[in-house]
Each structure stands twice: as structure tokens, then as C-alpha cells.
Design a protein around this motif. Structure first.
Motif, short mmCIF file in Angstrom:
data_model
loop_
_atom_site.label_atom_id
_atom_site.label_comp_id
_atom_site.label_asym_id
_atom_site.label_seq_id
_atom_site.Cartn_x
_atom_site.Cartn_y
_atom_site.Cartn_z
N GLY A 1 0.82 -1.21 0.00
CA GLY A 1 0.00 0.00 0.00
C GLY A 1 0.85 1.26 0.00
O GLY A 1 0.50 2.25 -0.61
N THR A 2 1.94 1.21 0.67
CA THR A 2 2.83 2.37 0.70
C THR A 2 3.38 2.64 -0.68
O THR A 2 3.46 3.79 -1.12
CB THR A 2 3.98 2.12 1.69
OG1 THR A 2 3.43 1.87 2.97
CG2 THR A 2 4.91 3.32 1.77
N LEU A 3 3.78 1.61 -1.39
CA LEU A 3 4.34 1.79 -2.73
C LEU A 3 3.33 2.42 -3.67
O LEU A 3 3.69 3.21 -4.54
CB LEU A 3 4.82 0.45 -3.28
CG LEU A 3 5.98 -0.22 -2.51
CD1 LEU A 3 6.27 -1.59 -3.10
CD2 LEU A 3 7.22 0.67 -2.59
N GLU A 4 2.06 2.07 -3.52
CA GLU A 4 1.03 2.63 -4.39
C GLU A 4 0.86 4.12 -4.16
O GLU A 4 0.36 4.84 -5.02
CB GLU A 4 -0.29 1.90 -4.14
CG GLU A 4 -0.27 0.44 -4.58
CD GLU A 4 -1.54 -0.29 -4.18
OE1 GLU A 4 -2.33 0.30 -3.41
OE2 GLU A 4 -1.74 -1.43 -4.63
N GLU A 5 1.25 4.58 -2.99
CA GLU A 5 1.09 6.00 -2.67
C GLU A 5 2.30 6.83 -3.05
O GLU A 5 2.31 8.05 -2.83
CB GLU A 5 0.84 6.15 -1.15
CG GLU A 5 -0.44 5.47 -0.68
CD GLU A 5 -0.54 5.48 0.84
OE1 GLU A 5 0.41 5.97 1.48
OE2 GLU A 5 -1.54 5.00 1.37
N LEU A 6 3.33 6.21 -3.62
CA LEU A 6 4.57 6.95 -3.90
C LEU A 6 4.35 8.11 -4.86
O LEU A 6 5.02 9.15 -4.77
CB LEU A 6 5.63 6.00 -4.47
CG LEU A 6 6.21 4.96 -3.49
CD1 LEU A 6 7.23 4.11 -4.18
CD2 LEU A 6 6.80 5.67 -2.28
N ALA A 7 3.47 7.94 -5.81
CA ALA A 7 3.25 9.00 -6.80
C ALA A 7 2.76 10.28 -6.14
O ALA A 7 3.00 11.38 -6.66
CB ALA A 7 2.26 8.53 -7.87
N GLN A 8 2.09 10.17 -5.02
CA GLN A 8 1.58 11.36 -4.33
C GLN A 8 2.49 11.82 -3.19
O GLN A 8 2.20 12.79 -2.50
CB GLN A 8 0.19 11.07 -3.73
CG GLN A 8 -0.93 10.98 -4.76
CD GLN A 8 -0.92 9.65 -5.49
OE1 GLN A 8 -0.70 8.61 -4.89
NE2 GLN A 8 -1.13 9.71 -6.80
N THR A 9 3.62 11.12 -2.98
CA THR A 9 4.51 11.45 -1.87
C THR A 9 5.71 12.24 -2.37
O THR A 9 6.28 11.94 -3.42
CB THR A 9 4.99 10.15 -1.18
OG1 THR A 9 3.86 9.39 -0.77
CG2 THR A 9 5.87 10.48 0.02
N HIS A 10 6.10 13.26 -1.59
CA HIS A 10 7.32 14.01 -1.89
C HIS A 10 7.97 14.42 -0.57
O HIS A 10 7.29 14.73 0.41
CB HIS A 10 7.02 15.27 -2.71
CG HIS A 10 8.23 16.13 -2.90
ND1 HIS A 10 9.20 15.83 -3.82
CD2 HIS A 10 8.64 17.25 -2.25
CE1 HIS A 10 10.15 16.75 -3.75
NE2 HIS A 10 9.84 17.62 -2.79
N ALA A 11 9.29 14.40 -0.53
CA ALA A 11 10.01 14.80 0.68
C ALA A 11 11.39 15.29 0.31
O ALA A 11 11.94 14.93 -0.75
CB ALA A 11 10.10 13.64 1.67
N ASP A 12 11.96 16.11 1.18
CA ASP A 12 13.33 16.58 0.98
C ASP A 12 14.35 15.56 1.49
O ASP A 12 15.39 15.34 0.88
CB ASP A 12 13.56 17.89 1.73
CG ASP A 12 12.72 19.03 1.18
OD1 ASP A 12 12.54 19.09 -0.04
OD2 ASP A 12 12.23 19.85 1.98
N LEU A 13 14.03 14.93 2.63
CA LEU A 13 14.99 14.08 3.32
C LEU A 13 14.38 12.73 3.66
O LEU A 13 13.23 12.67 4.10
CB LEU A 13 15.46 14.77 4.61
CG LEU A 13 16.32 13.96 5.59
CD1 LEU A 13 17.66 13.58 4.97
CD2 LEU A 13 16.52 14.74 6.89
N ALA A 14 15.17 11.68 3.48
CA ALA A 14 14.77 10.33 3.90
C ALA A 14 15.66 9.88 5.04
O ALA A 14 16.89 9.93 4.93
CB ALA A 14 14.88 9.35 2.73
N LEU A 15 15.05 9.46 6.15
CA LEU A 15 15.78 8.89 7.27
C LEU A 15 15.59 7.38 7.23
O LEU A 15 14.45 6.89 7.27
CB LEU A 15 15.27 9.44 8.60
CG LEU A 15 15.39 10.96 8.79
CD1 LEU A 15 14.80 11.37 10.13
CD2 LEU A 15 16.85 11.38 8.71
N ILE A 16 16.70 6.64 7.15
CA ILE A 16 16.63 5.19 6.96
C ILE A 16 17.30 4.51 8.15
O ILE A 16 18.51 4.63 8.35
CB ILE A 16 17.32 4.79 5.65
CG1 ILE A 16 16.67 5.51 4.46
CG2 ILE A 16 17.28 3.28 5.45
CD1 ILE A 16 17.40 5.33 3.14
#
Length: 900
Positions: free
Chosen positions: A57-72
Motif C-alpha cells: 500500500g505504501t508503494l502505491e502511494e509513492l506518486a503522491q509522496t514528496h520529501a526533501d529528506l529520507a531517514l533510513i
């Protein structure tokens, strides 16, 4: 495009966090749990979203997601997928919180990050904190208190310890960055960001290693020019060099070179973790000492004497009140108070007496800083005295440090001092040491300001002739030059040498000695013997021809016995240098890893290694740097009038150092050099012996080409690029000069900005400020010519003084500059021209010149942002062939691009 490229990392507006699912024990790491707790404890000011790489479900939402920084903060098996997702949703930066990741796995993650256009901090990192943004993007501990101090460390344990100490001592941070091995975002990049960060006023750095000396020095010099930087480096033990072929290489350790590099970068080095904390206290108080004179205000003679002893021990000076200041202060103090050296207030000192003494010392021009020492006495109020210091209006014009001795009776007083951000120490020695470390900032800033060109203003050397000598040696597969070859190389750079001739037989030695005049010195000439005296290959004070002949025969037999495998060319004969009271000096050069060539100066002669007198400086040198290099040596004390001898010719000695600097800059094949001894007296300096080691490497070969095109790549500090200086005619008469900017141009550059019309200032800076802030002015005038360039147009203006004297003054009337982008293939430009010189072709000339420099540096593209309502600039760039397009991120700007 004015934002730093690491802004998405350290000042993100939006964050996505990959921390694993709380219900999946195998998918959530301890770092992931800590990160979740950190965000619960401190609410980030921007947008925060948690993602799970294993959830469809998270992957399907990627098109609507944007961020400056990813914390892994995931198990290693999931990091690569998280980096790919981060790139897909437009993240410009990522932090991987992990430990124990090897070089190969880290390289794979860096490869993914580069492909996705993501700046990667980590792996093996504890992350970072930005307290002003309420952002704890790491696992080093709770969010620190906001403050003006930045911490960058290559040790996670030290980072956590520093944060814990800061919480107990009321020290706040603008940034805390933990870097580990194999990270993509490294110390030079972080320093570069902090140099431009308005919230950061001082920086402390913990280092364990340096990968690229040129990049490190560039970033450190830029940061130190804008704000104080204190460095603690691990691994101080000198690196051994069993293959050293010159005295210089034998006595110089890598830690000595690091000291020299930090001085030249304008930074301050501390030697221990305790000193780092002490320096942090002073920096957090935002004091800026400007000298070495520390006045001591005390209520006890013993502690004051301890402080005075340590002041002398570490090279500071005891600040003493001037006679007028003493006269004014004395009546306000107890009868037993003494002001001759220490400001000893006596045991009867009250808080008001401390306040009066500190005010007097702060106002005295003979004092650069004040240390207040309090020792518990019967009836003395430690807290009230501390309150007297805390009530002094801020900011003070000079540093104020405190030392409240004792323990149980002064706890409250120390809290008062901490609340007032007055650096407080438990011992006089610690307080004096802290002042000494920070006072070194001012001294090193003078070295930082020096940006000499590779060649001095002395007579032009025969560089091509010198290269032919080196090439002939390398063609024979040799690395050590003979004495004759070494002296020929020195002569090519006009370094005075004794006349030396090679004898290949005993009769020839006798004839040469007779022609030169007695006494003479004979020395074995062999490319295989590093130190002639080790094989008894030196004979001094040979007084006649017969002795010269016999000495030749005996020396050849002796050397053949002691060094049977050595190739012998013959024996050199030279006239003995007879300076009645001359001093023996040596000048050397070594190649350090990673800082490259280093120039060494000290006492010379046969006991050079025993004396171990060395002072070091990174090339290139100018006369100021050469003079300071001499001053730092122990032998400097003997160069003035000494025991009936006249003072030596310092200018001649400085010229030798400038000539050696030229050799080092122009001959990248040089590896080691020993000019020992140099005899110097009041009439001049002359080199008696020299030994030089060369090497042929790809770096040296490339440097021959790059010295003319892309800079002096074998040097840690890029020389001033004087080759870009040009003179051009002004319409209507007169001329102007286009040249690279220099640190001394700061005042003229500020005057240019202040004189711009509001519209011109807005077009250039998109800001309403009337003048450049100090940090920006520093950033614009001391630059690394390797990664950026600023060309200024300078006109000379004449005026007549009231006395009728004609005065000439320089004025900057235009600036063009570029900064290389992180991709290292393109750069961003800017341009400004004084309003009164608009329309005279200066803007076009500056743009053409900066384009030529960028092309010369091998860049492929130059681009910039121009306000859409700036028709004159858009007209200029179109005429020069730039492509003009809309800027997608802001319709108020146009993106202009030119392919080089």
C-alpha cells in the motif's frame, strides 16, 4: 540556486522515515525504535511521514509522496530498497543510521544514491541534530539545547559524550553531525554548509582521518574565515619513515604537518578531549580574543601565580594594567591590593572590587582578555562575586573567563556563571589553556589571509632547465640527485650556492682545489649514499694541494670499503665558506600523506636530528609566511644580535624560503629536499650542501599540465591564480584591471555593495540588505580558486589631498564569480556592476572572463538564475550565447545556461 546543496539534508521542509514496522521484530532495528521515540519527544516543525518498504500500500502511494529528506534506520538488507524509494519520491538527501557496514556494501549504497541524485549521510553514522528546527534525525541522544555552536565528529561515541556534557553545562548547538567511515557526505561538505549557516557562529570538529587534503583544506579555510573552528584530531603519534633519505624526512612526523595545515587554515587545534570541552565553553560564549595578553584578577596570590606561570609556559603574555589605569583603580581597592603584575585584590576582596578591576582591565588597551580567579576565604561570598561578573553588560569587548576554585562552597557560584554563559574552570591552568587555544584563532587568521601566487616577485627562475635536470635523473631510473645535480637545481631558482666542481681523479682534485683557493672541502659524490658523513665521505679544511690529492685517494678507498655497492662519480671540491659568526640553518621539504609538499625550517649542521628544531609551513609562501616560519623555530633566537655577532640578513634568508616555495610549486616531482647547512650572516645566505629526492608519478605528470590549466593539484592549498590578471581599456580613456579576488578586497567589495542602487542590489542578491553580512563578506573574498572563482574589475581613482599631494586608490566596480556544482562538471555564475559604470562594457568583459576561467578549469556548463524583470542582464546573457528558459521552481526567475 542560492541555497546550499545540503539544505535538503540539514534544513528539510519534509521528511520520510523508514524505521520498520513496530509489529515486525525482524524489520525494526534499535536505531529505528530510537528514531521513533526521538520524533515523539520533539515535534519536528516540518512535515513528517513514516514509510515501510515492505508494504504494498505504501508503494502505491509513492506518486503522491514528496520529501526533501529520507531517514533510513533499517536492517542492511532493506537499505538499498529504501534508497531507491527515496529517489523515486524526489528526496535530495538521505541519512542511513547503522553501524558495522563494510566498504563494499557502503559503496553499493553510495552508487544507488548517486544514481538517484540523493546526497547520502552514512552509513556508520549516528545521524544529526538541528535543535533550532526541533529536528533530531539521529540516535546520539536527546535533542540538544539550541545554541550557536556546531559539532562535527567522526566518532559516534564522542558525539554522544559531547551531547551529554553539553546538557550538564548549558551549552547549546546549532548543529550536531555524526560522521562514520564510508559516508558519502563527508567533513569538507559539512564544513562548507556550516560556513554558510547563519545559525552557526562557531564550529568544533573531531577528526580521525582525512581522505582528500585539498577538499578538506578548502572547506576548513572557508569555514575558519567566517567563524572560529576548533579541531581535535586522534592519532597524534608521528608516522615512522624508515626509508627517509633526507634529514627533513627523518625528523618530521605527520602530526607536525597536521599542525601546520591547521594553522594555515586559520583553525585552532586542541590536544585532548578536556581541552575540546574548554574550547567549547569559550566558543559558546561567543568571545573573540584578538591578542595574547591575559590579565589575571585574583583574591589570592598563589592561584594568580599558578595562572601567570602557565601563561608564560604556553606562550601567552600576562596582561598588565597601564600606569594611568592603575592610578585610577588603586583607590577603589582594599589597602593590600597589588596591581604591578597580577591584579591581586587581596583576601579582603568584595564583589564590587572584582567588578571594578574587571571594568578597568576591559577598558585597558594593554589587555586582550581577563581571567577572574576566586578562592574561598572566610567571609567571602562566592555566589555574590559570581553575580558581579554576571551583571557586567554584554557583549563585552574582551573575553572574560572565570576560575572558582574549591568544590562544595562554590557550586552555586558556578551555576550563576553558567547561566550567564561565562566560561568557568576549576583550575587556573585549565582557564589559561582555554584562553590560549581560542587566542590562537586570531594568530592563525593572519596566516589564513595569506594567498600568495606560486611565483614570487623575485627574478624569474629557469623552470624548464630545472625540469630537464629532473627528467634526466628519472630517465636513468634514479631518484636521488647527486650533490652537483642538486646544486644545479637550486641555481635554476637563483638560490645562492657555493661553487662546486667534480673531480674524477686525485690529480684533478688537487688542481681544482688550487684554483678555488684554500681551505676547501671534499665530499664523495654518489647517487647511492644518502648521508656522506656516515661513510666518512666528507673532509673539511683541506689546506693545500698535496693534502687535497691524498684526501681524495683515502676517501675513495674508505668509501669503497664502507659502501662497496655504491656507485661513485668522484669527489666534489668546494671552497670552504668562511663566515666569522655565521649561523648554520637548514631548509627542507617533505611530502606528507595526505597534505603533499611541506616546507621545513630549523637549525642546521651535523647535529640536525639531535637538535630536532623544526618549523613547518604549507606552500606557497610569501614574505609574511616566510617570516612567521622563521619565527616559529628555536634557532630564530640566534638570528638577531647574539654574543657579539651582527644580526643576520633576514631578507636573504626569507628569499631562500621563497625560492624553495617556488621550486615546490613548479616541480611536482620533488619528494624530499635537504639544503643543509645554509650559512647566513649579516651579508647574506649561501647554501653549502644539498640533497634532493625526486619521483615520477602520474600525479606529477598530470601536475605539469594542470599547473598551466587546472591548478597546482599536488598542493593542499591552491595558489593565487595571478595568470588571470588582465588590463583593459575604458571607453572614454583610462584602463581597468580584471583579476581574481583577494582576501584584502573585503572593504572594497563592501563599498561596492553599499554603493549599489536598491534595484541593482535586489537584482544581484534578491535581498533588501544595505551591505553584506560579515559571514557573506568573508565567504566572497577568501575562496578556494580550485572549486570557484571570483573576478573583480578594479579602477584606479586619483584625488588631491588638502596639502596638494596626488593620491591613488583602488575601487572595485564589478564582480563576476562562479561556484562549481556538486556534480563537478557544471557551475553557477553571478554578476554585479556598479551603477555608474553600467553600459561601459565591464559586465560583458567580466562575463567573458569568468566563462574563460570555467572553460580553462575543464567545466562543461555554466548556468545561473536571473530575475525575469531584469531585462539588461537577460539581454547580456543572450548576446553572449546563453540559452534562456523558465525556471520550473519559481516563475520569477529565468534559468540561463551556456555550454562550454
Amino acid at each position: 540556486m542560492d541555497k546550499h546543496f545540503l539544505t535538503p539534508l540539514f534544513a528539510p521542509a519534509s521528511i520520510v522515515a523508514f524505521v520498520g514496522h513496530a509489529d515486525d521484530p525482524g524489520g525494526q532495528t534499535p536505531a529505528g525504535r530510537t528514531l521513533r521515540e526521538a520524533f515523539r519527544a520533539d515535534r519536528f516543525d516540518g512535515t513528517l511521514r513514516f514509510l515501510d518498504v515492505r508494504t504494498k500500500g505504501t508503494l502505491e502511494e509513492l506518486a503522491q509522496t514528496h520529501a526533501d529528506l529520507a531517514l533510513i534506520a533499517l536492517a542492511p538488507r532493506d537499505v538499498a530498497a529504501a534508497l531507491e524509494i527515496a529517489g523515486r519520491i524526489g528526496c535530495k538527501a538521505a541519512v542511513v543510521l547503522s553501524s558495522g557496514i563494510g566498504a563494499d556494501e557502503a559503496a553499493q549504497w553510495r552508487k544507488i544514491a548517486r544514481r538517484e541524485g540523493v546526497h547520502l549521510l552514512g552509513p556508520n553514522s549516528l545521524g544529526f541534530q538541528r535543535p533550532l528546527l526541533r529536528l533530531n534525525a539521529g540516535v546520539a541522544g536527546p535533542l540538544a539545547k539550541p545554541g550557536p555552536l556546531a559539532l562535527v565528529a567522526q566518532s559516534g561515541a564522542l558525539t554522544a559524550s559531547m551531547l551529554d556534557w553539553a546538557r550538564q553545562n548549558g551549552v547549546g548547538f546549532s548543529s550536531v553531525v555524526s560522521l562514520g567511515p564510508h559516508t558519502s557526505v563527508d567533513i569538507p561538505q559539512v564544513l562548507d554548509f556550516l560556513a554558510n549557516d547563519q545559525a552557526t557562529h562557531s564550529i568544533i570538529v573531531y577528526l580521525e582521518g582525512i581522505a582528500d587534503a585539498r577538499r578538506f583544506m578548502s572547506a576548513l579555510r572557508s569555514a575558519s574565515h567566517a567563524k572560529p573552528v576548533v579541531v581535535l584530531k586522534a592519532g597524534r603519534k608521528p608516522a615512522g619513515n624508515e626509508a627517509a633519505q633526507t634529514h627533513s624526512a627523518a625528523i618530521v612526523g605527520s602530526d607536525d604537518v597536521f599542525d601546520a595545515a591547521l594553522r594555515r587554515a586559520g583553525a585552532v587545534r586542541v590536544r585532548s578531549f578536556v581541552e575540546l570541552f574548554s574550547a567549547a565553553k569559550c566558543l559558546a560564549s561567543r568571545y573573540r580574543p584578538v591578542g595574547k595578553r591575559l590579565a589575571v584578577v585574583t583574591n589570592g596570590g598563589g592561584p594568580g601565580v599558578l595562572a601567570a606561570d602557565w601563561i608564560n609556559e604556553i606562550g601567552l603574555h600576562l596582561g598588565k594594567l597601564s600606569p594611568p589605569a592603575q592610578k585610577l583603580l588603586q583607590p577603589t581597592l582594599p589597602p593590600l591590593a597589588s596591581l604591578n603584575d597580577l591584579i591581586d585584590l587581596s583576601e579582603e576582596a568584595l564583589p564590587a572590587h572584582y567588578r571594578a578591576a574587571i571594568d578597568a582591565a576591559s577598558a585597558d588597551s594593554q589587555v586582550d582578555g581577563v581571567l577572574a580567579i576566586f578562592s574561598p576565604k572566610a567571609g567571602a561570598d562566592a555566589a555574590a562575586t559570581a553575580k558581579a561578573l554576571a551583571d557586567i553588560p554584554r557583549p563585552m569587548n574582551k573575553p572574560l573567563l572565570a576560575c572558582w576554585m574549591g568544590d562544595s562552597s562554590v557550586g552555586k557560584a558556578r551555576s550563576v556563571l553558567a547561566d550567564a554563559t561565562i566560561p568557568s574552570f576549576r583550575t587556573p591552568e585549565a582557564a589559561v589553556g582555554a584562553f590560549g587555544n581560542i587566542a590562537a584563532f586570531y594568530q592563525n587568521q593572519q596566516l589564513l589571509q595569506q594567498t600568495p601566487p606560486p611565483l614570487s616577485a623575485l627574478a624569474k627562475p629557469d623552470i624548464e632547465g630545472a625540469r630537464l635536470i629532473i627528467e634526466s635523473v628519472l630517465a636513468e631510473r634514479r631518484h636521488v640527485l647527486t650533490e652537483m645535480e642538486s646544486k644545479s637545481l637550486l641555481s635554476s631558482f637563483h638560490i645562492p650556492i657555493t661553487r662546486t666542481l667534480l673531480a674524477r681523479s686525485a690529480s684533478e682534485a688537487m688542481m681544482i682545489a688550487t684554483q678555488l683557493g684554500f681551505p676547501v672541502a671534499l665530499k664523495i659524490d654518489s647517487p647511492d649514499i644518502a648521508h656522506k658523513s656516515d661513510v666518512e665521505g666528507v673532509a673539511l679544511n683541506v689546506l693545500n694541494g698535496t693534502s687535497a690529492r691524498d684526501t681524495y685517494v683515502e676517501m675513495m678507498e674508505r668509501v669503497a670499503r664502507l659502501a662497496p655497492q655504491a656507485r661513485i662519480n668522484g669527489v666534489t671540491v668546494q671552497k670552504m665558506v668562511r663566515a666569522r659568526r655565521g649561523r648554520e640553518i637548514y631548509v627542507g621539504m617533505v611530502t606528507d600523506q595526505p597534505f603533499g609538499p611541506v616546507i621545513v625550517f630549523g637549525a642546521g649542521g651535523t647535529m640536525i636530528e639531535l637538535l630536532n628544531d623544526r618549523a613547518m609551513e604549507l606552500p606557497p609562501l610569501n614574505q609574511f609566511l616566510a617570516h612567521r616560519l622563521i619565527e616559529r623555530s628555536r634557532v630564530a633566537e640566534t638570528l638577531g644580535e647574539w654574543r657579539g655577532a651582527h644580526a643576520v640578513n633576514m631578507e636573504a634568508l626569507e628569499d631562500v624560503l621563497l625560492r624553495v616555495s617556488e621550486m615546490v610549486c613548479e616541480l611536482p616531482e620533488l619528494r624530499e629536499m635537504d639544503i643543509n647547512p645554509i650559512i647566513v650572516d649579516e651579508s647574506g645566505a649561501i647554501s653549502v650542501d644539498a640533497r634532493i629526492v625526486v619521483g615520477s608519478t602520474t600525479q606529477a605528470v598530470a601536475a605539469h599540465v594542470s599547473n598551466a590549466v587546472n591548478g597546482y593539484q599536488h598542493l593542499a592549498i591552491m595558489p593565487y591564480p595571478a595568470r588571470y590578471r588582465r588590463e583593459w581599456p575604458l571607453p572614454g580613456g583610462g584602463t581597468y584591471i580584471v583579476r581574481p579576488v583577494h582576501p584584502n578586497d573585503a572593504q572594497m567589495l563592501q563599498a561596492l555593495v553599499q554603493g549599489l542602487s536598491p534595484e541593482s542590489r535586489w537584482f544581484r542578491f534578491v535581498s533588501r540588505f544595505h551591505e553584506l553580512p560579515p559571514s557573506m563578506l568573508s565567504r566572497f573574498t577568501l575562496i578556494d580558486y580550485d572549486r570557484e572563482m571570483a573576478l573583480v574589475a578594479v579602477v584606479m581613482e586619483r584625488s588631491v589631498s588638502p596639502e596638494g599631494t596626488v593620491l591613488e586608490s583602488e575601487h572595485i566596480v564589478g564582480v563576476s564569480r562562479y561556484i562549481t556544482n556538486p556534480d563537478q562538471t557544471s557551475c553557477e555564475f553571478s554578476l554585479v556592476v556598479a551603477d555608474e559604470f553600467s553600459g561601459k562594457g565591464i559586465g560583458s568583459r567580466l562575463m567573458e572572463s569568468i566563462i574563460d576561467v570555467a572553460r580553462d578549469k575543464g567545466l562543461a556548463e555554466i548556468d545561473g538564475l536571473v530575475l525575469a524583470n531584469n531585462p539588461d542582464m537577460l539581454k547580456l546573457v543572450r548576446r553572449l550565447g546563453f540559452t534562456v528558459k523558465p525556471f520550473p521552481e519559481d516563475p520569477d526567475f529565468k534559468l540561463v545556461t551556456y555550454m562550454l
